[in-house]
Write a protein that holds these residues in place. Structure first.
Motif, short mmCIF file in Angstrom:
data_model
loop_
_atom_site.label_atom_id
_atom_site.label_comp_id
_atom_site.label_asym_id
_atom_site.label_seq_id
_atom_site.Cartn_x
_atom_site.Cartn_y
_atom_site.Cartn_z
N GLU B 26 2.82 -7.98 -0.90
CA GLU B 26 1.99 -7.62 0.24
C GLU B 26 2.19 -6.15 0.32
O GLU B 26 1.36 -5.34 0.53
CB GLU B 26 2.84 -8.25 1.51
CG GLU B 26 2.04 -7.99 2.65
CD GLU B 26 2.54 -9.09 3.96
OE1 GLU B 26 2.02 -10.09 4.04
OE2 GLU B 26 3.66 -8.36 4.51
N ALA B 27 3.56 -5.84 -0.26
CA ALA B 27 3.58 -4.19 -0.22
C ALA B 27 2.67 -3.52 -1.16
O ALA B 27 2.18 -2.32 -0.94
CB ALA B 27 5.14 -3.96 -0.48
N GLU B 28 2.48 -4.24 -2.37
CA GLU B 28 1.69 -3.59 -3.34
C GLU B 28 0.04 -3.65 -2.81
O GLU B 28 -0.45 -2.49 -3.38
CB GLU B 28 1.74 -4.30 -4.51
CG GLU B 28 1.21 -3.82 -6.01
CD GLU B 28 0.35 -4.87 -6.82
OE1 GLU B 28 1.05 -5.78 -6.58
OE2 GLU B 28 -0.26 -4.57 -7.62
N LEU B 29 -0.24 -4.55 -2.00
CA LEU B 29 -1.60 -4.56 -1.73
C LEU B 29 -1.63 -3.69 -0.70
O LEU B 29 -2.89 -3.05 -0.60
CB LEU B 29 -1.78 -6.25 -1.10
CG LEU B 29 -3.24 -6.23 -0.38
CD1 LEU B 29 -4.13 -6.61 -1.51
CD2 LEU B 29 -3.07 -7.67 0.40
N VAL B 30 -0.70 -3.40 0.19
CA VAL B 30 -0.95 -2.34 1.17
C VAL B 30 -1.18 -1.02 0.42
O VAL B 30 -1.92 -0.22 0.83
CB VAL B 30 0.11 -2.40 2.07
CG1 VAL B 30 0.37 -1.18 3.24
CG2 VAL B 30 0.45 -3.74 2.93
N GLN B 31 -0.03 -0.97 -0.44
CA GLN B 31 -0.34 0.46 -1.07
C GLN B 31 -1.70 0.70 -1.67
O GLN B 31 -2.25 1.85 -1.78
CB GLN B 31 0.79 0.38 -2.26
CG GLN B 31 1.39 1.85 -2.43
CD GLN B 31 2.64 1.67 -3.23
OE1 GLN B 31 3.28 0.70 -3.62
NE2 GLN B 31 3.13 2.93 -3.56
N ARG B 32 -2.09 -0.36 -2.24
CA ARG B 32 -3.37 0.02 -2.88
C ARG B 32 -4.52 -0.17 -2.01
O ARG B 32 -5.23 0.98 -2.27
CB ARG B 32 -3.79 -1.24 -3.88
CG ARG B 32 -2.80 -1.34 -5.26
CD ARG B 32 -3.18 -2.71 -5.71
NE ARG B 32 -4.44 -2.98 -6.10
CZ ARG B 32 -4.97 -4.31 -6.36
NH1 ARG B 32 -4.41 -5.35 -6.29
NH2 ARG B 32 -6.02 -4.38 -6.71
#
Lengths: 259, 211
Positions: B26-32
């Motif tokens: 989820e954090a990676e998705l948010v960052q992207r």
């Protein structure tokens, strides 16, 4: 016993129904519900409300209804990004020729400003009257010693406060000298200049100038404040001939001022 | 899990993942999404669009409004995603945005005197036919349907905040803590809103149960 427990348990029935009670409380309420019909009916009502709500909720999303949502959101995002400041800023860097020209102009501006700041801060000194800072300071203060003003009718004239007046040996010939000087705010004489006079009396003139330079004045004032003024003096010497033995005469003459 | 973007149904076996992996994904998705990755944004919308749309339907009762709401919600999500620091689950944060947007729309409706009452037929059109329970007799199904009608009619008359709380709890299954974050209120306020909403709905049920 059951009633007491009911009063306590009913406060927690909703949380029990929602599964939000700690384990030990959950077990205690469960045990009570097995014995208390009233509380059990209340839990049934809560469950009935929940069941009716879920029964009437959206059964599902019709096929294809949300197909346009993803592309719609993405395309609007693109438009917003291109219209944003960041987007426009990024566009500026697409043609690097313009960027180089802009950077050069910015560098030149910064360098000029730095040079000016350096001149004013490090190189200039208001203690040097011929410096830029000194000149600017003088121009900003009319009536200062560095920027004396011309006498005007609204000013009080400088007045000599020295009891002694210059005493000079003079020749018998008539002489008229025109002198210019500045009477400072402190009442001193500076920048004496001989405007007109007989060059042959150079020695006497120099002695006169030297004597005048030590004279003290009450400075000129304007609106009660002392101001430095430019003065022009005419010093005249006339010999009135009479039956007086020929000898070297000593004349005392007051300084008169000619505005 | 069905991929809504796929042209045909496909079933994938979801690999077992731990909580840390979920948070990391989820954090990676948010960052992207925060850096404007279009594919990541599309993925986020696809993952949560159903949830947002259904919440919009439950709160607004109108399909077109729910669609508009969904688009506005996701645009708002992407405009503010840089400020998301994992203070809650992404889903809960999106709920919060959706509820605020729905509340604004409700106020807009009220100012224009739009009726909040939704007829049953309109409700059915918008929500779809109510599912029938397995093995229920026709009488029982009819009673269920009538009960549902009453409940939803009563729900439409509840204040927005109470309606939202009961929907998040009973239909979306959020915990008290998640509801509190979504509504930006204390847990105690969530409990009192649920209590008042349930009292009103139970009163309707009792009224209907009288002979």
């Amino acid at each position: 016993m059951i009633r007491t427990a009911c009063r306590t348990v009913r406060q927690h029935l909703a949380a029990y129904h929602d599964g939000e009670l700690p384990v030990e409380m959950q077990i205690a309420v469960q045990a009570h519900l097995r014995e208390c019909v009233a509380c059990a009916m209340e839990v049934n009502e809560l469950e009935g409300v929940g069941d009716a709500l879920r029964a009437g909720a959206s059964a599902g999303v019709p096929d294809g209804l949300l197909d346009g949502l993803v592309p719609g959101v993405v395309s609007r995002l693109k438009v917003e990004q291109s219209e944003s400041l960041g987007g426009r800023f990024s566009e500026m860097f697409e043609d690097m020729h313009l960027v180089y020209a802009a950077l050069g102009a910015a560098f030149a501006t910064v360098a000029s400003v730095a040079l000016m700041v350096g001149i004013f801060y490090f190189g200039a000194s208001s203690e040097r009257p011929d410096s830029i800072a000194g000149l600017l300071d003088a121009m900003a203060n009319p009536g200062s010693n560095a920027n004396p003003v011309q006498l005007s009718g609204r000013m009080a004239l400088p007045r000599s406060i020295d009891a002694a007046t210059p005493v000079l040996p003079m020749r018998e010939e008539d002489a008229v000298l025109t002198l210019a000087a500045i009477v400072t705010r402190e009442g001193r004489i500076k920048a004496i200049e001989l405007l007109d006079g007989n060059p042959q009396e150079r020695r006497e003139i120099l002695e006169l100038l030297d004597a005048i330079s030590t004279a003290r004045f009450e400075p000129a004032t304007f609106a009660g404040s002392p101001v430095a003024v430019r003065m022009v003096w005419m010093v005249a010497h006339y010999t009135v001939r009479g039956s007086v033995p020929r000898e070297t005469r000593v004349f005392r003459f007051p300084l008169s001022t000619v505005a | 899990m069905n991929d809504p973007q796929a042209g045909e149904l496909s079933v994938k076996r979801a690999p077992a993942i731990g909580w840390s992996e979920v948070d990391g994904r989820e954090a990676e998705l948010v960052q992207r999404c925060a850096v404007g990755d279009e594919a990541a944004c599309a993925s986020l919308v696809a993952e949560h669009q159903r949830m947002v749309f259904q919440l919009g339907m439950h709160l607004l009762g109108d399909q077109d409004e729910a669609l508009d709401l969904s688009q506005e919600v996701f645009l708002r999500v992407f405009r503010t995603i840089r400020g998301f620091r994992g203070q809650s689950a992404l889903r809960t944060w999106i709920y919060r945005i959706a509820i605020n947007q729905a509340r604004n729309r409700q106020r807009w409706w009220k100012r224009r005197h739009r009726s909040e009452q939704v007829s049953l037929d309109e409700h059915i059109i918008n929500h779809g036919e109510m599912p029938s329970s397995d093995g229920g007799s026709p009488d029982r199904l009819l009673r269920q349907k009538e009960t549902s009608e009453l409940i939803w009619s009563a729900l439409d008359h509840l204040p927005f905040d109470q309606r939202t709380a009961i929907i998040l709890r009973e239909i979306d299954g959020l915990s008290y803590e998640e509801i509190a974050y979504s509504l930006d209120v204390a847990i105690g306020t969530v409990k009192s809103r649920l209590t008042r909403a349930r009292e009103a709905l139970r009163a309707q049920l009792r009224e209907a149960a009288r002979p």
